[in-house]
Design a protein around this motif. Structure first.
Motif, PDB file in Angstrom:
ATOM      1  N   TYR A 226      -8.749   3.258  -0.703  1.00 21.55           N
ATOM      2  CA  TYR A 226      -7.637   4.146  -0.358  1.00 21.55           C
ATOM      3  C   TYR A 226      -8.185   5.438   0.244  1.00 21.55           C
ATOM      4  O   TYR A 226      -7.789   6.541  -0.153  1.00 21.55           O
ATOM      5  CB  TYR A 226      -6.801   4.451  -1.594  1.00 21.55           C
ATOM      6  CG  TYR A 226      -5.928   3.302  -2.038  1.00 21.55           C
ATOM      7  CD1 TYR A 226      -4.679   3.082  -1.468  1.00 21.55           C
ATOM      8  CD2 TYR A 226      -6.358   2.411  -3.013  1.00 21.55           C
ATOM      9  CE1 TYR A 226      -3.884   2.032  -1.870  1.00 21.55           C
ATOM     10  CE2 TYR A 226      -5.565   1.351  -3.430  1.00 21.55           C
ATOM     11  CZ  TYR A 226      -4.326   1.168  -2.847  1.00 21.55           C
ATOM     12  OH  TYR A 226      -3.529   0.119  -3.250  1.00 21.55           O
TER      13      TYR A 226
ATOM     14  N   ASN B 249      -5.834   8.208   1.162  1.00 22.96           N
ATOM     15  CA  ASN B 249      -4.973   8.769   0.128  1.00 22.96           C
ATOM     16  C   ASN B 249      -5.712   9.886  -0.611  1.00 22.96           C
ATOM     17  O   ASN B 249      -6.621   9.621  -1.394  1.00 22.96           O
ATOM     18  CB  ASN B 249      -4.561   7.665  -0.853  1.00 22.96           C
ATOM     19  CG  ASN B 249      -3.560   8.158  -1.886  1.00 22.96           C
ATOM     20  OD1 ASN B 249      -3.097   9.294  -1.830  1.00 22.96           O
ATOM     21  ND2 ASN B 249      -3.217   7.294  -2.826  1.00 22.96           N
TER      22      ASN B 249
ATOM     23  N   ALA C  87       0.831  -1.203   0.000  1.00 24.09           N
ATOM     24  CA  ALA C  87       0.000   0.000   0.000  1.00 24.09           C
ATOM     25  C   ALA C  87       0.867   1.254   0.000  1.00 24.09           C
ATOM     26  O   ALA C  87       0.547   2.252  -0.655  1.00 24.09           O
ATOM     27  CB  ALA C  87      -0.928  -0.003   1.210  1.00 24.09           C
TER      28      ALA C  87
END
Length: 473
Positions: free
Chosen positions: A245, A248, A20
């Motif tokens: 995610y 992110n 990741a």
């Protein structure tokens, strides 16, 4: 078995976190590149810009070790040089090396939180945090999308003759064969499309009853353009990656820019048919916005962010000819594909990390592999005991006798007595003794120096057929 499960889950958590981390780094680099490209290509087709932003999200779901000889990654020797899952031989190497006791204790304390039997691997705590965040964000997205499904469920079929005639004409114009339903209600939502195989177009009564007939036609044509482009399916992909995610910001920013470009792409598709003038179409968008309807974020819609609306309207009002737009529609996807083949493989040049074949399906690792202890491995290792069974892996485990959790600083391998142990790489035998000073309980010990600061240790042996100073391969 308990110790093996504990160690295995911790190793998997560490591998997933490492993967990741690389994905976040790669997506950030690609985000900057695409941002620059889209600024330079501001006057180009929105289909191309939409596809470029899609590459950023696609990078987040591709394997970390994706590489090709001719790509952005091939220009650099940096980047992950191996798959996200670590072969057990390399995970255990730092702790099996001679004189690494302090490294073992340091790695063990870094990998665990708490003390005594209550300690938990840090990797599992991080995974727990991710799972909680993904469930929370995913739940919020799902509830919002379900809200639009409820709007459609409560709406009534739109049976106005003029609206149905516009629907049929624009379906023919766009070459749509999928069945499309028109629904309407008094709920004040901006027009939107929901569904992929059996899409539904919702338009509020305020749009249906608008005094300017071009408004309803523009709305239906625009939503049919979303259906033609499969934008609802693309949106589901964007939301899924953004939820996975959630931590992110690159994922969310790229998904938002994809939605903005999809609006421009639909504008271009509608205007390329020549049935609506740019002026009438632009006025219709402004008219819908003036109604002050709610703007959906989880369904393809006519709406647009205010800061991008001005550029969108300026593009519409330029009124390029349909022949020009149709000509330009031929190049975006091949151009995006070519850029994707160059930009997406970011794991470095595979020629710089060629690996010799390893026996028994265990893949060896090339130069400069970063191990759990943070140092760089300069030697490629293969399986020293083909056909063997691992009974205890490296890492924290439950001691089989004391039942307490303790660090396991090696790898236990089960094999019949007399099985040959092979050198995992070229080297020189440094120690071959039955009286190893580093630990009497190790029994017969062999230590091989492979160079570049890498040594491997083999303990609890039945016998040995080498001597100190001998070169092995």
């Amino acid at each position: 078995m308990i110790g093996e499960l504990t160690s295995g889950s911790s190793g998997l958590a560490a591998a997933l976190i490492r993967a990741a981390g690389w994905e976040v780094l790669f997506s950030a680099v690609l985000f900057v590149i695409v941002l620059v490209l889209t600024r330079l290509l501001r006057g180009s087709s929105p289909v191309l810009r939409h596809a470029l932003w899609g590459l950023v999200l696609l990078r987040l779901v591709l394997p970390v070790d994706l590489s090709t000889p001719f790509s952005l990654g091939s220009l650099s020797k940096y980047g992950p040089v191996a798959p996200a899952t670590e072969p057990v031989w390399l995970v255990g190497l730092p702790m099996a090396a001679v004189g690494e006791a302090d490294v073992a204790s340091g790695a063990e304390s870094a990998a665990m939180v708490g003390d005594g039997a209550s300690r938990l691997p840090l990797g599992l705590l991080v995974l727990s945090f991710w799972l909680a965040g993904a469930l929370a964000v995913g739940g919020a997205v799902w509830r919002r999308r379900r809200g639009y499904r409820e709007v459609v469920r409560r709406a009534a079929p739109l049976r106005q003759r003029r609206a149905l005639a516009v629907l049929r004409r624009w379906r023919r114009e766009l070459g749509l064969r999928r069945p499309v339903r028109l629904v309407t209600s008094r709920e004040r939502h901006v027009p939107f499309t929901l569904g992929t195989l059996r899409p539904v177009i919702f338009t509020p009564d305020e749009v249906v009853e608008h005094e300017d007939s071009a408004v309803l036609e523009s709305v239906i044509a625009h939503e049919l353009a979303h259906i033609k482009r499969w934008d609802d399916l693309a949106l589901v992909f964007q939301l899924a990656v953004s939820v996975f995610y959630f931590f992110n910001p690159v994922a969310w920013a790229s998904a938002r820019r994809m939605r903005e470009e999809s609006e421009r792409a639909c504008d271009q598709l509608v205007l390329s048919r020549g049935d609506l003038s740019p002026r009438a179409y632009g006025r219709s968008i402004v008219a819908v916005l003036k109604l002050g309807l709610g703007e959906p974020a989880t369904a393809p819609a006519l709406g647009s962010r205010k800061r991008s609306l001005r550029n969108r309207l300026e593009t519409i009002m330029k009124g390029r000819s349909s022949s020009t737009n149709r000509l330009k529609s031929l190049y975006p996807l091949p151009a995006a594909l070519a850029l994707g083949l160059f930009l997406l493989p970011m794991a470095g040049n595979p020629a710089d990390r060629a690996e010799p074949a390893a026996s028994d399906g265990v893949v060896s690792r090339a130069a400069q592999q970063e191990t759990a202890s943070g140092w760089q491995l300069q030697v490629s290792l293969t399986n020293p005991l083909p056909g063997s069974t691992i009974t205890a892996r490296f890492g924290p485990m439950i001691h089989p006798y004391t039942k307490n959790q303790a660090p396991h600083n090696g790898i236990d391998i089960k094999a019949p007595a007399g099985s040959q142990i092979l050198a995992p790489a070229d080297g020189i035998v440094e120690v071959a003794t039955a009286e190893y000073s580093g630990g009497a309980d190790f029994g017969i010990v062999i230590i091989v120096d492979h160079g570049s600061g890498v040594r491997t240790l083999y303990a609890h042996l039945d016998s040995f057929a080498v001597e100190a100073g001998q070169r092995v391969s």
